[in-house]
Design an enzyme around this catalytic site. Structure first.
Site, PDB file in Angstrom:
ATOM      1  CD  GLU A  42      39.287  50.491  66.141  1.00 58.61           C
ATOM      2  OE1 GLU A  42      39.934  49.742  65.386  1.00 58.61           O
ATOM      3  OE2 GLU A  42      38.106  50.253  66.475  1.00 58.61           O
ATOM      4  CE  LYS A  90      37.145  47.566  64.059  1.00 58.52           C
ATOM      5  NZ  LYS A  90      36.591  48.439  65.066  1.00 58.52           N
ATOM      6  CD  GLU A 117      34.292  53.557  60.335  1.00 51.35           C
ATOM      7  OE1 GLU A 117      33.738  52.480  60.095  1.00 51.35           O
ATOM      8  OE2 GLU A 117      35.424  53.630  60.840  1.00 51.35           O
ATOM      9  CG  HIS A 143      39.551  52.722  61.729  1.00 50.82           C
ATOM     10  ND1 HIS A 143      39.439  52.711  63.104  1.00 50.82           N
ATOM     11  CD2 HIS A 143      38.479  52.039  61.262  1.00 50.82           C
ATOM     12  CE1 HIS A 143      38.349  52.037  63.439  1.00 50.82           C
ATOM     13  NE2 HIS A 143      37.750  51.619  62.337  1.00 50.82           N
ATOM     14  CB  SER A 189      27.296  49.749  66.273  1.00 47.27           C
ATOM     15  OG  SER A 189      28.316  49.828  67.248  1.00 47.27           O
ATOM     16  N   GLY A 217      32.164  50.072  67.551  1.00 50.21           N
ATOM     17  CA  GLY A 217      32.372  48.996  68.522  1.00 50.21           C
ATOM     18  C   GLY A 217      31.590  49.160  69.811  1.00 50.21           C
ATOM     19  CG  ASN A 276      38.514  47.393  59.900  1.00 49.88           C
ATOM     20  OD1 ASN A 276      39.503  46.663  59.882  1.00 49.88           O
ATOM     21  ND2 ASN A 276      38.473  48.517  60.602  1.00 49.88           N
TER      22      ASN A 276
HETATM   23  C1  PEP Z   1      34.975  50.053  62.308  1.00 46.15           C
HETATM   24  O1  PEP Z   1      35.850  49.807  63.121  1.00 46.15           O
HETATM   25  O2  PEP Z   1      35.247  50.555  61.210  1.00 46.15           O
HETATM   26  C2  PEP Z   1      33.609  49.737  62.677  1.00 46.15           C
HETATM   27  C3  PEP Z   1      32.652  50.263  61.990  1.00 46.15           C
HETATM   28  O3  PEP Z   1      33.454  48.890  63.762  1.00 46.15           O
HETATM   29  P1  PEP Z   1      32.070  48.306  64.314  1.00 46.15           P
HETATM   30  O4  PEP Z   1      31.224  47.917  63.147  1.00 46.15           O
HETATM   31  O5  PEP Z   1      32.465  47.153  65.160  1.00 46.15           O
HETATM   32  O6  PEP Z   1      31.426  49.420  65.102  1.00 46.15           O
END
Ligand code: PEP
Length: 250
Positions: A97, A11, A167, A95, A213, A173, A9
């Site tokens: 976000e 973003k 997630e 997601h 992460s 992040g 992703n």
């Molecule tokens: C995400 O935004 O789906 C995600 C997993 O981000 P990150 O790997 O940066 O934590």
């Protein structure tokens, strides 16, 4: 048999030329065809990247979102059908976000899921608890509510098409990854809830990805867990060497 999947992703990162270069690097570095690699770039890059990847059975393209309505006066928005018309086959929905910054509620997410499926897109549906829920040990209840309220309206046939991404919001992040013990515990819980609702065959065949992460260092341990079928990767998907290392971590 459920498929091993790593989805990147991007973003709101990468210009079109930077994105094309990243895809080129990933293609050159990719050795295994066993893992499905899904690239989720910004909307503006979908057509060009889908064109490059269209002949590769182990690659696909996803949008990061789609609108919940079929058309109308919604400046700046993109429908599921428009996404499908680019050659993308997947779409990320729910997601954290978007839940946070765009105020997406279960009601909106249900409509997005239905639109995506009607457009023959495969939803990658994100769920995950907040840090408060994890600390209060109510995370499994929160996950159960998210699945039940947003997904369990689907027919067995439609449910069988989707991918789930677990997630934990506190891991996205932040550089703080769920331990493999924590992640496997939730993945097992999700699969059990699906089994109760849709039965063994569907619960055994659905791919459940871990996100938060996940990187080249921790992917191997996470992907070794019985109920973790791969990852949804944010930050580490922006560098070809990291993304490729993650795809080689099964
Ligand atoms: C995400 O935004 O789906 C995600 C997993 O981000 P990150 O790997 O940066 O934590």
């Amino acid at each position: 048999m459920r498929r091993k999947i790593v989805a990147g992703n991007w973003k709101m990162n990468k210009s079109l030329s930077q994105g094309l270069q990243l895809v080129d690097e990933i293609l050159s570095a990719s050795t295994s065809t066993e893992v499905l690699k899904i690239i989720a770039p910004p909307f503006t890059h979908l057509t060009a990247i889908a064109e490059i990847l269209k002949s590769k059975a182990d690659f696909a393209v996803a949008a990061q979102d789609c609108h919940h309505l079929p058309s109308g006066a919604y400046t700046g928005e993109v429908t599921a059908e428009m996404v499908a018309s680019t050659g993308a086959k997947y779409v990320i929905i729910g997601h954290s976000e978007r839940r946070l910054y765009a105020g997406e509620t279960n009601d909106i997410l249900i409509q997005k899921l239905n639109r995506a499926l009607a457009a023959n897109l495969i939803p990658i549906f994100c769920i995950g608890e907040s840090i408060e829920e994890r600390n209060a040990k109510t995370h499994l209840e929160a996950i159960r509510a998210q699945i039940k309220e947003a997904l369990f309206h689907l027919s067995p046939n439609d449910f069988g098409k989707i991918i789930i991404a677990y997630e934990p919001v506190w891991a996205i992040g932040t550089g703080v990854t769920a331990t493999s013990y924590q992640a496997q515990g939730v993945h097992d819980f999700i699969r059990t809830e699906i089994n109760k609702k849709y039965g063994k065959e569907i619960s055994e065949n659905i791919s459940i990805l871990y996100g938060g992460s996940c990187n080249a260092q921790n992917a191997k341990e996470l992907f070794a867990c019985a109920d973790i079928d791969g990852g949804l990767i944010g930050g580490a998907s922006l560098k070809s060497s990291d993304f490729t290392a993650i795809t080689n971590s099964f």
